[in-house]
Design an enzyme around this catalytic site. Structure first.
Site, PDB file in Angstrom:
ATOM      1  CE  LYS A  13      -0.903  -0.493   4.952  1.00 13.78           C
ATOM      2  NZ  LYS A  13       0.219  -1.412   5.035  1.00 13.78           N
ATOM      3  NE  ARG A  88      -0.931  -0.411  10.781  1.00 12.46           N
ATOM      4  CZ  ARG A  88      -0.153   0.099   9.924  1.00 12.46           C
ATOM      5  NH1 ARG A  88      -0.072   1.228   9.591  1.00 12.46           N
ATOM      6  NH2 ARG A  88       1.051  -0.820   9.451  1.00 12.46           N
ATOM      7  NE  ARG A 127       9.463  -3.256   3.981  1.00 10.20           N
ATOM      8  CZ  ARG A 127       8.161  -2.876   4.399  1.00 10.20           C
ATOM      9  NH1 ARG A 127       6.947  -2.627   3.513  1.00 10.20           N
ATOM     10  NH2 ARG A 127       7.834  -2.550   5.496  1.00 10.20           N
ATOM     11  NE  ARG A 160       9.674  -0.501   8.318  1.00  9.88           N
ATOM     12  CZ  ARG A 160       8.251  -0.263   7.986  1.00  9.88           C
ATOM     13  NH1 ARG A 160       8.161   0.414   6.839  1.00  9.88           N
ATOM     14  NH2 ARG A 160       7.288  -0.445   8.640  1.00  9.88           N
ATOM     15  NE  ARG A 171       5.147  -4.448  10.718  1.00 11.19           N
ATOM     16  CZ  ARG A 171       5.902  -4.101   9.614  1.00 11.19           C
ATOM     17  NH1 ARG A 171       6.877  -4.947   9.571  1.00 11.19           N
ATOM     18  NH2 ARG A 171       5.404  -3.253   8.960  1.00 11.19           N
TER      19      ARG A 171
HETATM   20  P1  AMP Z   1       3.889   1.139   8.413  1.00 10.86           P
HETATM   21  O1  AMP Z   1       4.933   1.730   7.846  1.00 10.86           O
HETATM   22  O2  AMP Z   1       2.470   1.450   7.997  1.00 10.86           O
HETATM   23  O3  AMP Z   1       3.874  -0.372   8.249  1.00 10.86           O
HETATM   24  O4  AMP Z   1       3.702   1.240  10.209  1.00 10.86           O
HETATM   25  C1  AMP Z   1       4.758   0.892  10.872  1.00 10.86           C
HETATM   26  C2  AMP Z   1       4.375   0.700  12.258  1.00 10.86           C
HETATM   27  O5  AMP Z   1       3.774   2.071  12.748  1.00 10.86           O
HETATM   28  C3  AMP Z   1       3.208  -0.003  12.593  1.00 10.86           C
HETATM   29  O6  AMP Z   1       3.548  -1.395  12.822  1.00 10.86           O
HETATM   30  C4  AMP Z   1       2.629   0.440  13.783  1.00 10.86           C
HETATM   31  O7  AMP Z   1       3.553   0.126  14.977  1.00 10.86           O
HETATM   32  C5  AMP Z   1       2.943   2.032  13.849  1.00 10.86           C
HETATM   33  N1  AMP Z   1       1.671   2.589  13.021  1.00 10.86           N
HETATM   34  C6  AMP Z   1       1.617   2.972  11.903  1.00 10.86           C
HETATM   35  N2  AMP Z   1       0.388   3.477  11.451  1.00 10.86           N
HETATM   36  C7  AMP Z   1      -0.476   3.361  12.605  1.00 10.86           C
HETATM   37  C8  AMP Z   1      -1.770   3.443  12.991  1.00 10.86           C
HETATM   38  N3  AMP Z   1      -2.689   4.020  12.096  1.00 10.86           N
HETATM   39  N4  AMP Z   1      -2.172   2.808  14.183  1.00 10.86           N
HETATM   40  C9  AMP Z   1      -1.416   2.615  15.255  1.00 10.86           C
HETATM   41  N5  AMP Z   1      -0.135   2.263  14.554  1.00 10.86           N
HETATM   42  C10 AMP Z   1       0.338   2.654  13.658  1.00 10.86           C
END
Ligand code: AMP
Length: 214
Positions: A13, A88, A127, A160, A171
């Site tokens: 995404k 989320r 990744r 990461r 996750r």
């Molecule tokens: P992402 O880069 O979108 O995969 O986000 C990485 C991490 O950031 C996630 O595993 C969460 O720990 C945190 N995170 C990002 N967006 C949210 C959200 N909308 N709600 C809660 N945690 C978030």
């Protein structure tokens, strides 16, 4: 048009949201990117978020809702935006609806990036991300020209912290438990569009443009 992109970690995404910015000229609002920026700046929000992110847990709703509340008031969001990784959880989705309602706006479509867990584990564990510009590579499917360095800015590529195998599993669990109820939420609102996120990247993008421009 306000578009929500949601799906499990590694479903693509973020990559597709960036392509949509180029195609539509509307900003991408990624809570993951915002939190990583806060971490690199050492802000209070960043420090609090890091403890959750490193474990693969979600950051508390109140923190991300506040980030989005502030961001959508900026002038570049007037013409619409794409949300990537927010909402989320159900409370986040409900807060979003309320925030938008107060601006007499609403979500246009919520696009689900649908893909099997086994494929995600393969994608996430290979990744590699550029420390400086955030560009993403993959050890098998999108190798950098020079091993370990970014094609775009020549900085170091890193894995990461949350792309480590134990954290990936967590996750995915979090996604199934806390985020997948959004499918029903947006289905009920008649806003759900589902994409097969296992297709090649260009095809996913064509379909994304197709479903969001109707
Ligand atoms: P992402 O880069 O979108 O995969 O986000 C990485 C991490 O950031 C996630 O595993 C969460 O720990 C945190 N995170 C990002 N967006 C949210 C959200 N909308 N709600 C809660 N945690 C978030």
């Amino acid at each position: 048009m306000i578009i929500v992109l949601f799906g499990p970690p590694g479903s693509g995404k973020g990559t597709q949201a960036k392509r949509l910015v180029v195609q539509s000229g509307k900003p991408q609002l990624s809570t993951g990117d915002m939190l990583r920026t806060a971490i690199s700046k050492g802000t209070k929000t960043g420090l609090e978020a890091k403890t959750f992110m490193d474990k693969g847990s979600l950051v508390p709703d109140s923190v991300v809702v506040e980030l989005i509340r502030e961001r959508i008031q900026e002038s570049d969001c007037k013409k619409g935006f794409t949300l990537d990784g927010f909402p989320r959880t159900l409370p986040q989705a409900e807060s979003l609806d309320l925030m938008l309602k107060s601006q007499s706006r609403q979500v246009g479509y919520a696009v689900l990036f649908d893909i099997q867990d086994a494929e995600l584990v393969k994608r996430l564990s290979g990744r590699r991300t550029c420390l400086k510009c955030g560009a993403m590579f993959h050890l098998e499917s999108a190798k950098p020209k020079r091993d370990g360095f970014c094609d775009q800015c020549d900085s170091f590529l890193v894995q990461r912290d949350d792309d480590r195998p134990d954290v990936i599993q967590k996750r995915l669990e979090v996604y199934h438990k806390q985020t997948s109820p959004l499918v029903e939420f947006y289905k009920k609102q008649n806003k759900l569009k589902t994409l097969d996120a296992s297709l090649p990247q260009d095809l996913v993008f064509t379909k994304l443009v197709e479903v969001t421009s109707k």
